[in-house]
Design an enzyme around this catalytic site. Structure first.
Site, PDB file in Angstrom:
ATOM      1  N   LYS A   1       6.106  -4.184   1.516  1.00 26.23           N
ATOM      2  CA  LYS A   1       7.034  -3.972   2.632  1.00 26.23           C
ATOM      3  C   LYS A   1       8.465  -4.175   2.156  1.00 26.23           C
ATOM      4  O   LYS A   1       8.701  -4.896   1.190  1.00 26.23           O
ATOM      5  CB  LYS A   1       6.743  -4.998   3.734  1.00 26.23           C
ATOM      6  CG  LYS A   1       5.513  -4.731   4.549  1.00 26.23           C
ATOM      7  CD  LYS A   1       5.401  -5.753   5.667  1.00 26.23           C
ATOM      8  CE  LYS A   1       4.141  -5.523   6.500  1.00 26.23           C
ATOM      9  NZ  LYS A   1       4.136  -4.251   7.226  1.00 26.23           N
TER      10      LYS A   1
ATOM     11  N   ARG B   1      -6.836  -3.162   9.773  1.00 24.72           N
ATOM     12  CA  ARG B   1      -8.025  -2.414  10.165  1.00 24.72           C
ATOM     13  C   ARG B   1      -9.190  -2.659   9.194  1.00 24.72           C
ATOM     14  O   ARG B   1     -10.341  -2.573   9.575  1.00 24.72           O
ATOM     15  CB  ARG B   1      -7.678  -0.927  10.294  1.00 24.72           C
ATOM     16  CG  ARG B   1      -7.191  -0.294   9.029  1.00 24.72           C
ATOM     17  CD  ARG B   1      -6.454   1.020   9.274  1.00 24.72           C
ATOM     18  NE  ARG B   1      -5.086   0.798   9.744  1.00 24.72           N
ATOM     19  CZ  ARG B   1      -4.240   1.777  10.054  1.00 24.72           C
ATOM     20  NH1 ARG B   1      -4.629   3.033   9.984  1.00 24.72           N
ATOM     21  NH2 ARG B   1      -3.016   1.507  10.470  1.00 24.72           N
TER      22      ARG B   1
HETATM   23  N1  BES Z   1       1.169  -6.026  10.270  1.00 24.00           N
HETATM   24  C1  BES Z   1       1.590  -4.687  10.175  1.00 24.00           C
HETATM   25  C2  BES Z   1       2.037  -4.093  11.513  1.00 24.00           C
HETATM   26  C3  BES Z   1       3.246  -4.723  12.131  1.00 24.00           C
HETATM   27  C4  BES Z   1       4.505  -4.251  11.856  1.00 24.00           C
HETATM   28  C5  BES Z   1       3.112  -5.754  13.027  1.00 24.00           C
HETATM   29  C6  BES Z   1       5.614  -4.822  12.446  1.00 24.00           C
HETATM   30  C7  BES Z   1       4.213  -6.326  13.632  1.00 24.00           C
HETATM   31  C8  BES Z   1       5.467  -5.854  13.343  1.00 24.00           C
HETATM   32  C9  BES Z   1       0.452  -3.805   9.626  1.00 24.00           C
HETATM   33  O1  BES Z   1      -0.407  -4.422   8.757  1.00 24.00           O
HETATM   34  C10 BES Z   1       1.099  -2.673   8.926  1.00 24.00           C
HETATM   35  O2  BES Z   1       1.817  -2.896   7.986  1.00 24.00           O
HETATM   36  N2  BES Z   1       0.844  -1.456   9.375  1.00 24.00           N
HETATM   37  C11 BES Z   1       1.405  -0.291   8.801  1.00 24.00           C
HETATM   38  C12 BES Z   1       0.349   0.777   8.815  1.00 24.00           C
HETATM   39  C13 BES Z   1       0.743   2.028   8.077  1.00 24.00           C
HETATM   40  C14 BES Z   1       0.826   1.754   6.587  1.00 24.00           C
HETATM   41  C15 BES Z   1      -0.294   3.094   8.350  1.00 24.00           C
HETATM   42  C16 BES Z   1       2.615   0.122   9.642  1.00 24.00           C
HETATM   43  O3  BES Z   1       2.544   0.024  10.857  1.00 24.00           O
HETATM   44  O4  BES Z   1       3.611   0.529   9.060  1.00 24.00           O
HETATM   45 ZN    ZN Z   2       0.273  -4.395   6.719  1.00 23.13          ZN
END
Ligand code: BES
Ligand code: ZN
Ligand code: ZN
Length: 500
Positions: free
Chosen positions: A280, A354
Site C-alpha cells: 500500500k 477475502r
Molecule cells: N483492508 C483493505 C480495504 C480497506 C481500505 C479498508 C481502506 C479500510 C480502508 C483491503 O484489504 C484492501 O486492501 N482491499 C483492496 C482490494 C483490491 C486490491 C482489489 C482495495 O480495496 O484496494
Molecule cells: Zn488489503
C-alpha cells in the site's frame, strides 16, 4: 460512569448540570417554560439572541440563577418534533456529553428520555439516551503518560430522570442492558485502537480468551500447526509474510437449546494490512491497524450477547493474521488451495481479507449454522460507494438482508444493500485456477462479496463491508476519533429480533 435512574423534576436537581431537550421551532414545553420562569426569562432571551433554535444536536449552556438547585442548565436540540426518532435521542444525548467534556463537567442529571418519540417505549427511550451518553463517553488513553489531565474528562456520574413512578423499573432495566451492550462496543473499540506492534494475532487471541473466561463463553484457539493440519491454505498463505503466526479464534455462546442450530458470525481479523508484496502507499497506512475491525465486532458481539444472556446459540469465528511484505510473503500470481478445495489465483496480495474469510467461512460449516453473517473492512471501493455513513450489505438470503437492514435502522448503524447478481461472478473467474482474488476496478465491493459467495453457496448468508464505518477520522457525537466499534449494536439488535 455510574449511571442511575431517579424520579424527580429536572428543576429540582442539585449538581453541576441538568440536561434538557428542546424540539426545533416549537414553543418551549411545560418543563422548559417553568425553567424559563425560574431563570427570569433567560431561556427566551437565549432562544432569541443566541440563535438556539432546537435544531438537532445544537447545544446551549446557561448558568442557573440561585433559584435553581443545579449550577448549570444544558439545552440540547432534538430537531423537528415530527421527525423525532430514537437515533435523534441518541445523538442528542451524545452531543450533550460532548459539551460536558468541553466544559470539563463530570456529572449531570438528564431529562431527555421523557421527550416525545412516536411509537417508542419507555425502555427504548432510556436505552437510547444511555447508549448515546456511553458512546460519547469513551476514550482510549492507554498509552498516554503525560498531560492526561488535559484530555476531555470522562463522566463520573449521570442520573437519568423519570417523571412517572411506574416507569422507573423499565428505565433501570433498559439502562443496565445498554451498559452491557456498550461494554461489547467499547471492547471492540479498544481492540481496534490497539497499535499494530502490540496487536499480534496471538495477542488478539489472548484478549478473546480472557474475555471469554470472564463471561463464560467457550473458546477454542487454533494455532499455526492446527491450521496446517486443517489445510487452511488461503489463511496460511496470507499469514506467511509475517513472523507473527496466525490464529483462528472460535467463541461459542450457548444461550439456546442444546442442539439448536447457531447463528454464526465471522469477522476479518487482519491485525495490520500493509498490502503484502502489492504494498500500500505510505499515506494513512497507519490506519490499517483497524483491518481487524470485523473481527473486533464479532468478539464484542459475543461479549455483549453473553452479558445480556441472549437466548440463542451463537458462534463467532475470527481468522487473525498479519499481511506484510517479506522474503516469505506470497507473490502476485501465486495459487493457493483453500480449505474447501477451491484454488485461488492471487493477483493482488492486498486483496487478502477475502482469502482468510474464504477459509473461515468454510470452517464455520461444521457448526451447521442456521445463518452466517460476516463483517469485514474488505474494500476501499465501499468507501467510494457509501462514504463513512453506512456499511454495505450483500447476501444470498434476501430475508436475512431485510432483517439486517431493519436492525441497522433501529440501532443507528446504517446499512445499504448492493446487488449480488450472478453477472458479477464472471469477473473473478481465473484461467489458471478456479477463481482469482480480484475482479477489476468495476464494482469492487460486489466482486469481493461474489468471491465470498463462492464459499457460502447453499448457506443463508450475508456480508457486511464496514470499510467506511469502522474507523472515524474525526470525533462525531456518537463516535470518537479512531475505532467506532461498529457492528456490535447492529448485530445485537438483529440477534434480539431472531431470538424472540
Ligand atoms: N483492508 C483493505 C480495504 C480497506 C481500505 C479498508 C481502506 C479500510 C480502508 C483491503 O484489504 C484492501 O486492501 N482491499 C483492496 C482490494 C483490491 C486490491 C482489489 C482495495 O480495496 O484496494
Ligand atoms: Zn488489503
Ligand atoms: Zn485488508
Amino acid at each position: 460512569m455510574e449511571m442511575t435512574v431517579k424520579r424527580g423534576s429536572a428543576l429540582k436537581q442539585r449538581g453541576a448540570c441538568v440536561i434538557l431537550g428542546a424540539f426545533e421551532g416549537k414553543r418551549p414545553g411545560k418543563e422548559l417554560l417553568e425553567l424559563d420562569q425560574a431563570l427570569d426569562g433567560a431561556l427566551t432571551r437565549a432562544w432569541q439572541q443566541q440563535g438556539f433554535t432546537g435544531a438537532a444536536q445544537q447545544v446551549l449552556l446557561l448558568h442557573a440563577p440561585a433559584t435553581l438547585a443545579a449550577e448549570r442548565v444544558l439545552l440540547v436540540g432534538l430537531g423537528k418534533a415530527r421527525e423525532a426518532n430514537l437515533e435523534g435521542l441518541r445523538l442528542a444525548a451524545a452531543s450533550a456529553v460532548r459539551q460536558l467534556q468541553e466544559r470539563r463537567i463530570s456529572s449531570c442529571a438528564v431529562a431527555l428520555a421523557e421527550c416525545v418519540v412516536p411509537r417508542s417505549s419507555v425502555a427504548e427511550r432510556f436505552a437510547a439516551v444511555a447508549e448515546g451518553m456511553l458512546l460519547a463517553d469513551y476514550r482510549f488513553d492507554l498509552y498516554r503518560t503525560e498531560e492526561i489531565d488535559k484530555l476531555p474528562p470522562t463522566l463520573a456520574r449521570a442520573v437519568l430522570l423519570v417523571t412517572q413512578g411506574d416507569d422507573q423499573i423499565a428505565a433501570a432495566t433498559a439502562i443496565e442492558k445498554a451498559q452491557h451492550l456498550l461494554r461489547g462496543v467499547c471492547f471492540a473499540r479498544d481492540l481496534v485502537n490497539e497499535p499494530g506492534n502490540v496487536k499480534s494475532p496471538q495477542h488478539l487471541a489472548e484478549r478473546a480468551r480472557q474475555m471469554a473466561d470472564e463471561v463464560g463463553l467457550a473458546c477454542t484457539i487454533l494455532d499455526k500447526p492446527a491450521l496446517e493440519k486443517e489445510k487452511m491454505g488461503a489463511l496460511l498463505g496470507v499469514a506467511q509474510g509475517s513472523e507473527r503466526e496466525p490464529r483462528l479464534i472460535v467463541l461459542e455462546h450457548r444461550g439456546g437449546k442444546k442442539g439448536e442450530a447457531p447463528v454464526a458470525l465471522v469477522g476479518k481479523g487482519v491485525v495490520f494490512d500493509a498490502g503484502g508484496i502489492s504494498l500500500k502507499p505510505a499515506e494513512k497506512m497507519d490506519e490499517m491497524k483497524m483491518d481487524m475491525a470485523g473481527g473486533a465486532a464479532v468478539l464484542g458481539t459475543l461479549f455483549a450477547a453473553a452479558l445480556l444472556d441472549l437466548p440463542l446459540n451463537l458462534v463467532g469465528v475470527v481468522p487473525a493474521v498479519e499481511n506484510l511484505p517479506s522474503g516469505t510473503a506470497i507473490r502476485p500470481g501465486d495459487i493457493l488451495t483453500t480449505l474447501s478445495g477451491t484454488t485461488v489465483e492471487v493477483l493482488n496480495t492486498d486483496a487478502e481479507g477475502r482469502l482468510i474469510l474464504a477459509d473461515a467461512l468454510t470452517y464455520v460449516r461444521r457448526f451447521e449454522p442456521r445463518t452466517v453473517i460476516d463483517l469485514a473492512t474488505l474494500t476501499g471501493a465501499c468507501i467510494i460507494a457509501l462514504g463513512h455513513h453506512a456499511a454495505a450489505v450483500l447476501g444470498s438470503d434476501e430475508r436475512l438482508v431485510q432483517k439486517l437492514l431493519k436492525a441497522g435502522e433501529r440501532s443507528g448503524e446504517k446499512l445499504w444493500q448492493l446487488p449480488l447478481w450472478a453477472d458479477y461472478s464472471k469477473q473473478i473467474k481465473s484461467e489458471v485456477a478456479d477463481i482469482k482474488n480480484i475482479g477489476g476496478r468495476a464494482a469492487g465491493t460486489i466482486t469481493a462479496a461474489a468471491f465470498l459467495q463462492h464459499f457460502t453457496r447453499d448457506l443463508s448468508w450475508a456480508h457486511l463491508d464496514i470499510a467506511g464505518t469502522a474507523w472515524a477520522d474525526s470525533t462525531r457525537p456518537c463516535y470518537p476519533k479512531g475505532g467506532t466499534g461498529v457492528g456490535v449494536r447492529l448485530l445485537i439488535e438483529y440477534l434480539k429480533s431472531v431470538s424472540k
